[in-house]
Design an enzyme around this catalytic site. Structure first.
Site, PDB file in Angstrom:
ATOM      1  N   ASP A  37     -23.962 104.466  38.974  1.00 19.29           N
ATOM      2  CA  ASP A  37     -22.778 105.036  38.313  1.00 19.29           C
ATOM      3  C   ASP A  37     -21.604 104.066  38.243  1.00 19.29           C
ATOM      4  O   ASP A  37     -20.466 104.472  38.063  1.00 19.29           O
ATOM      5  CB  ASP A  37     -22.363 106.339  39.009  1.00 19.29           C
ATOM      6  CG  ASP A  37     -22.009 106.107  40.461  1.00 19.29           C
ATOM      7  OD1 ASP A  37     -22.235 104.990  40.955  1.00 19.29           O
ATOM      8  OD2 ASP A  37     -21.515 107.055  41.105  1.00 19.29           O
ATOM      9  N   HIS A 227     -28.019  77.552  30.079  1.00 20.72           N
ATOM     10  CA  HIS A 227     -27.202  78.719  30.433  1.00 20.72           C
ATOM     11  C   HIS A 227     -27.261  79.001  31.923  1.00 20.72           C
ATOM     12  O   HIS A 227     -27.523  80.116  32.363  1.00 20.72           O
ATOM     13  CB  HIS A 227     -27.615  79.947  29.612  1.00 20.72           C
ATOM     14  CG  HIS A 227     -27.133  79.888  28.203  1.00 20.72           C
ATOM     15  ND1 HIS A 227     -27.591  80.714  27.214  1.00 20.72           N
ATOM     16  CD2 HIS A 227     -26.224  79.080  27.611  1.00 20.72           C
ATOM     17  CE1 HIS A 227     -26.985  80.415  26.075  1.00 20.72           C
ATOM     18  NE2 HIS A 227     -26.150  79.417  26.296  1.00 20.72           N
ATOM     19  N   ASP A 244     -18.469  74.590  32.196  1.00 16.21           N
ATOM     20  CA  ASP A 244     -18.257  75.194  30.880  1.00 16.21           C
ATOM     21  C   ASP A 244     -17.577  76.527  31.148  1.00 16.21           C
ATOM     22  O   ASP A 244     -18.221  77.492  31.552  1.00 16.21           O
ATOM     23  CB  ASP A 244     -19.609  75.379  30.173  1.00 16.21           C
ATOM     24  CG  ASP A 244     -19.445  75.880  28.742  1.00 16.21           C
ATOM     25  OD1 ASP A 244     -18.334  76.329  28.384  1.00 16.21           O
ATOM     26  OD2 ASP A 244     -20.441  75.841  27.983  1.00 16.21           O
ATOM     27  N   ASP A 255     -13.300  77.921  24.738  1.00 16.30           N
ATOM     28  CA  ASP A 255     -14.649  77.513  25.168  1.00 16.30           C
ATOM     29  C   ASP A 255     -14.635  76.005  25.417  1.00 16.30           C
ATOM     30  O   ASP A 255     -14.714  75.226  24.471  1.00 16.30           O
ATOM     31  CB  ASP A 255     -15.649  77.894  24.057  1.00 16.30           C
ATOM     32  CG  ASP A 255     -17.081  77.586  24.435  1.00 16.30           C
ATOM     33  OD1 ASP A 255     -17.338  77.213  25.592  1.00 16.30           O
ATOM     34  OD2 ASP A 255     -17.955  77.714  23.545  1.00 16.30           O
ATOM     35  N   HIS A 334     -29.556  71.623  21.476  1.00 10.95           N
ATOM     36  CA  HIS A 334     -28.754  72.675  20.833  1.00 10.95           C
ATOM     37  C   HIS A 334     -27.910  72.124  19.689  1.00 10.95           C
ATOM     38  O   HIS A 334     -27.957  70.936  19.376  1.00 10.95           O
ATOM     39  CB  HIS A 334     -27.886  73.409  21.863  1.00 10.95           C
ATOM     40  CG  HIS A 334     -26.969  72.516  22.661  1.00 10.95           C
ATOM     41  ND1 HIS A 334     -25.899  71.862  22.102  1.00 10.95           N
ATOM     42  CD2 HIS A 334     -26.979  72.179  23.983  1.00 10.95           C
ATOM     43  CE1 HIS A 334     -25.274  71.167  23.032  1.00 10.95           C
ATOM     44  NE2 HIS A 334     -25.918  71.331  24.193  1.00 10.95           N
ATOM     45  N   HIS A 338     -20.110  75.980  17.240  1.00 10.59           N
ATOM     46  CA  HIS A 338     -20.162  77.322  16.664  1.00 10.59           C
ATOM     47  C   HIS A 338     -18.754  77.804  16.343  1.00 10.59           C
ATOM     48  O   HIS A 338     -17.778  77.291  16.885  1.00 10.59           O
ATOM     49  CB  HIS A 338     -20.836  78.279  17.657  1.00 10.59           C
ATOM     50  CG  HIS A 338     -20.280  78.162  19.052  1.00 10.59           C
ATOM     51  ND1 HIS A 338     -19.151  78.826  19.445  1.00 10.59           N
ATOM     52  CD2 HIS A 338     -20.669  77.414  20.124  1.00 10.59           C
ATOM     53  CE1 HIS A 338     -18.874  78.514  20.705  1.00 10.59           C
ATOM     54  NE2 HIS A 338     -19.770  77.639  21.149  1.00 10.59           N
ATOM     55  N   HIS A 345     -18.864  83.004  20.645  1.00 15.25           N
ATOM     56  CA  HIS A 345     -19.708  82.632  19.499  1.00 15.25           C
ATOM     57  C   HIS A 345     -19.295  83.614  18.413  1.00 15.25           C
ATOM     58  O   HIS A 345     -19.869  84.694  18.304  1.00 15.25           O
ATOM     59  CB  HIS A 345     -21.200  82.770  19.823  1.00 15.25           C
ATOM     60  CG  HIS A 345     -21.636  81.860  20.929  1.00 15.25           C
ATOM     61  ND1 HIS A 345     -22.784  82.062  21.644  1.00 15.25           N
ATOM     62  CD2 HIS A 345     -21.077  80.736  21.438  1.00 15.25           C
ATOM     63  CE1 HIS A 345     -22.899  81.099  22.550  1.00 15.25           C
ATOM     64  NE2 HIS A 345     -21.887  80.292  22.454  1.00 15.25           N
ATOM     65  N   GLU A 369     -19.498  70.213  20.641  1.00 15.57           N
ATOM     66  CA  GLU A 369     -20.016  70.084  22.002  1.00 15.57           C
ATOM     67  C   GLU A 369     -21.324  69.298  22.102  1.00 15.57           C
ATOM     68  O   GLU A 369     -22.361  69.836  22.480  1.00 15.57           O
ATOM     69  CB  GLU A 369     -20.189  71.467  22.620  1.00 15.57           C
ATOM     70  CG  GLU A 369     -20.895  72.499  21.754  1.00 15.57           C
ATOM     71  CD  GLU A 369     -20.950  73.878  22.429  1.00 15.57           C
ATOM     72  OE1 GLU A 369     -21.446  73.959  23.561  1.00 15.57           O
ATOM     73  OE2 GLU A 369     -20.495  74.864  21.814  1.00 15.57           O
ATOM     74  N   TYR A 373     -29.008  65.810  28.190  1.00 18.26           N
ATOM     75  CA  TYR A 373     -29.560  66.429  29.399  1.00 18.26           C
ATOM     76  C   TYR A 373     -30.753  65.596  29.880  1.00 18.26           C
ATOM     77  O   TYR A 373     -31.770  65.507  29.189  1.00 18.26           O
ATOM     78  CB  TYR A 373     -30.001  67.865  29.093  1.00 18.26           C
ATOM     79  CG  TYR A 373     -28.883  68.691  28.483  1.00 18.26           C
ATOM     80  CD1 TYR A 373     -27.861  69.211  29.276  1.00 18.26           C
ATOM     81  CD2 TYR A 373     -28.828  68.918  27.109  1.00 18.26           C
ATOM     82  CE1 TYR A 373     -26.819  69.948  28.719  1.00 18.26           C
ATOM     83  CE2 TYR A 373     -27.791  69.656  26.539  1.00 18.26           C
ATOM     84  CZ  TYR A 373     -26.792  70.168  27.348  1.00 18.26           C
ATOM     85  OH  TYR A 373     -25.765  70.887  26.783  1.00 18.26           O
ATOM     86  N   ARG A 391     -22.098  67.442  29.037  1.00 14.26           N
ATOM     87  CA  ARG A 391     -21.658  68.055  27.773  1.00 14.26           C
ATOM     88  C   ARG A 391     -20.134  67.947  27.738  1.00 14.26           C
ATOM     89  O   ARG A 391     -19.482  68.085  28.786  1.00 14.26           O
ATOM     90  CB  ARG A 391     -22.095  69.526  27.693  1.00 14.26           C
ATOM     91  CG  ARG A 391     -21.650  70.223  26.422  1.00 14.26           C
ATOM     92  CD  ARG A 391     -22.396  71.533  26.126  1.00 14.26           C
ATOM     93  NE  ARG A 391     -22.081  72.624  27.019  1.00 14.26           N
ATOM     94  CZ  ARG A 391     -22.917  73.107  27.925  1.00 14.26           C
ATOM     95  NH1 ARG A 391     -24.124  72.590  28.066  1.00 14.26           N
ATOM     96  NH2 ARG A 391     -22.564  74.105  28.693  1.00 14.26           N
ATOM     97  N   GLU A 393     -16.979  69.482  25.448  1.00  9.93           N
ATOM     98  CA  GLU A 393     -16.746  70.506  24.420  1.00  9.93           C
ATOM     99  C   GLU A 393     -15.265  70.750  24.199  1.00  9.93           C
ATOM    100  O   GLU A 393     -14.515  71.013  25.141  1.00  9.93           O
ATOM    101  CB  GLU A 393     -17.423  71.819  24.862  1.00  9.93           C
ATOM    102  CG  GLU A 393     -17.176  72.993  23.918  1.00  9.93           C
ATOM    103  CD  GLU A 393     -17.961  74.241  24.290  1.00  9.93           C
ATOM    104  OE1 GLU A 393     -18.239  74.437  25.488  1.00  9.93           O
ATOM    105  OE2 GLU A 393     -18.289  75.019  23.380  1.00  9.93           O
TER     106      GLU A 393
END
Ligand code: GLY
Ligand code: MN
Ligand code: MN
Length: 421
Positions: A37, A227, A244, A255, A334, A338, A345, A369, A373, A391, A393
Site C-alpha cells: 500500500d 543504465h 549521469d 541531463d 547508443h 535526444h 527523453h 552525449e 565503453y 560519457r 553529456e
C-alpha cells in the site's frame, strides 16, 4: 514560471489541430504502487501538464470541437476534508474555475456523465494510446476513428518557449552545483551511493524537488553498464566515476554526465581516452544549427569516435570499413542524444507524418552525449583502457545562429575537473 496565458495559447493551438466534430481527452497520470500500500511520489502526466500546468491526480482536460469552435473543460478532484487530512490540500472546483481559463470545471466523479453529453461529436476521439485509462478506452466504440494525441502534443513540445528555456536553465544551474560538489567530494567518500546521496541532497537543497531520472553513479567498470543504477559499489582510488545525474525543476529536466577521477587526478590512459571523447563532443556541438539532422550529428560522432578508437589502438583497420561493419558499436552502442524538456527523453517525434526526419530548429533542446565503453574483460583492447567507461553529456539549445550550450559552465576539461577536486 509558465503563465496561464501561455497555457491558454497552447490549448488554442492544440484545438486548431483537432478535426471537426471531435473530442480530445488528456488524463492525469495514475499513482503507481511501490509495494503493497505504498506508492511512488505522484508525478503529473507531461502532456496534461503542458496544456494546463495542473499537478493533481484524478484530473483531465477535455476538448470538445463542433464545427469550428472548441470548448475546453477540466475535471478535478473535489475538496474532501477527510481525504485531504491524509494526502494534502486539493485545489477544488471553485478555485480551479478561478485559476484556469477554461469553459467550465467539473468534479472528476462527473466524468462519465459529462462525456456522454458531449459525445454527439462522434467523429474523432483523441487520446493517449499509451495511457491505460479504462474510462477512456470504453468510449472508443462510440467514435468513427481514434487518433493518438501523443505525437500531436509531442510535436508542439519540440519548440521551447522563452519561459520553458528559463526553467531548463534553472534545472541545469542546480545540476551544475551538484556536479561541482561531486567533483570536490569524490575522493572523500567510500561508496557510489554516498555520492548519489550528496547529489540528490543538493538537488533538493537548491530547490529541485526531484531528479529527472535515476542518477547513475558508476565507478570503474560499472560505467560500462549503460543504465547502471544500483550505485552500490566502492569508490576505488585510481578509477573514474561516470556520473549521469540531472534534476527536474518545475517539471523541466536537465541531463548531464561528467566522468571524474575518484582520486582527483586522471591517469595518462584515462586522460587519453577522455580527451578523445571530449574532442568529439566539442566537434559535434559545433555542428549544431537550424536545418541539420540529428542523424547527421550521430553519424559524425560515430566517424570521429571510430577514428579516435583506431588512433588509440582500440580498433584496428580502416575507419571506413570498420564503420561499415559497425565495429565501433561495441564501444559506442547508443545514439548521440535526444530531445529534452518536460521529460528527460522528451516525448516528441523524431520523424514527421511522412516519416521524414525532423530537422533541428530554433528553440529545440537536445543532449549531446558521445561516449566510449571499454569493458574490463575485453582482451582485444590495450590493457590500460580496460575497465574505463567515459560519457560526456551537455544540454544544447538550438538558436537562430547556431546553438547555445546551456551547460557550458559545468567543469568539463580534465584540467577544470582536477582544479575542483
Ligand atoms: N540519463 C539518461 C540519458 O542520458 O539519456
Ligand atoms: Mn541523455
Ligand atoms: Mn544522461
Amino acid at each position: 514560471m509558465i503563465q496561464e496565458k501561455e497555457y491558454m495559447l497552447r490549448r488554442e493551438l492544440f484545438a486548431q489541430k483537432m478535426a471537426q466534430f471531435s473530442v480530445a481527452i488528456i488524463g492525469s497520470s495514475s499513482t503507481q504502487t511501490r509495494s503493497n500500500d505504498t506508492e511512488y511520489p505522484f508525478r503529473q502526466d507531461s502532456n496534461l501538464y503542458y496544456l494546463c500546468g495542473f499537478k493533481e491526480e484524478n484530473a483531465s482536460l477535455v476538448f470538445v470541437k463542433k464545427r469550428k469552435k472548441t470548448e475546453v473543460y477540466m475535471f478535478v478532484q473535489k475538496k474532501d476534508k477527510r481525504l485531504e487530512l491524509w494526502t494534502g490540500s486539493r485545489l477544488g472546483i471553485a478555485k480551479a474555475k478561478e485559476k484556469f481559463h477554461v469553459d467550465d470545471v467539473f468534479c472528476s466523479d462527473a466524468f462519465d456523465t459529462k462525456i456522454k453529453e458531449w459525445m454527439s461529436a462522434k467523429g474523432v476521439l483523441y487520446y493517449d494510446f499509451n495511457q491505460s485509462d479504462a474510462r477512456v478506452k470504453k468510449l472508443v466504440k462510440h467514435f468513427l476513428t481514434c487518433k493518438n494525441i501523443a505525437p500531436i502534443i509531442g510535436k508542439m513540445r519540440l519548440i521551447k518557449s522563452d519561459a520553458e528555456i528559463q526553467l531548463i536553465k534553472k534545472a541545469i544551474a542546480i545540476t551544475k552545483e551538484t556536479h561541482h560538489k561531486a567533483m570536490t567530494l569524490s575522493g572523500k567518500l567510500d561508496f557510489e551511493y554516498e555520492l548519489q546521496a550528496e547529489i540528490e541532497y543538493a538537488f533538493k537543497k537548491n530547490g529541485a524537488y526531484s531528479d529527472a531520472y535515476t542518477s547513475i553513479v558508476a565507478c570503474g567498470n560499472s560505467a560500462n553498464t549503460l543504465h547502471y543504477v544500483n550505485n552500490d559499489k566502492k569508490l576505488v582510488k585510481g578509477e573514474l566515476i561516470l556520473i549521469d545525474a540531472g534534476c527536474e525543476y518545475e517539471y523541466y529536466a536537465s541531463d548531464i554526465t561528467r566522468t571524474i577521477p575518484v582520486s582527483g587526478r586522471y591517469s595518462d590512459a584515462q586522460k587519453e581516452l577522455y580527451d578523445m571523447v571530449l574532442d568529439v563532443q566539442l566537434k559535434i556541438i559545433e555542428m549544431i544549427q537550424p536545418g541539420i539532422l540529428r542523424s547527421k550529428l550521430h553519424q559524425a560522432s560515430e566517424k570521429l569516435l571510430c577514428e579516435g578508437m583506431v588512433k588509440l589502438g582500440i580498433l584496428k583497420g580502416d575507419v571506413k570499413k570498420l564503420l561499415k561493419k559497425a565495429k565501433h558499436k561495441k564501444y559506442y552502442p547508443h545514439g548521440i542524444g535526444h530531445w529534452m524538456g518536460l521529460d528527460v527523453h522528451d516525448a516528441s517525434p523524431y520523424k514527421d507524418k511522412k516519416n521524414k526526419e525532423i530537422k533541428l530548429q530554433e528553440g529545440m533542446v537536445l543532449t549531446i552525449e558521445p561516449a566510449i565503453y571499454c569493458k574490463k574483460d575485453d582482451t582485444k583492447i590495450p590493457k590500460k583502457f580496460r575497465g574505463i567507461g567515459i560519457r560526456i553529456e551537455d544540454d544544447i539549445l538550438v538558436t537562430k545562429e547556431g546553438y547555445e550550450n546551456l551547460s557550458a559552465s559545468i567543469a568539463k576539461t580534465t584540467q577544470e575537473i582536477e582544479n575542483l577536486s
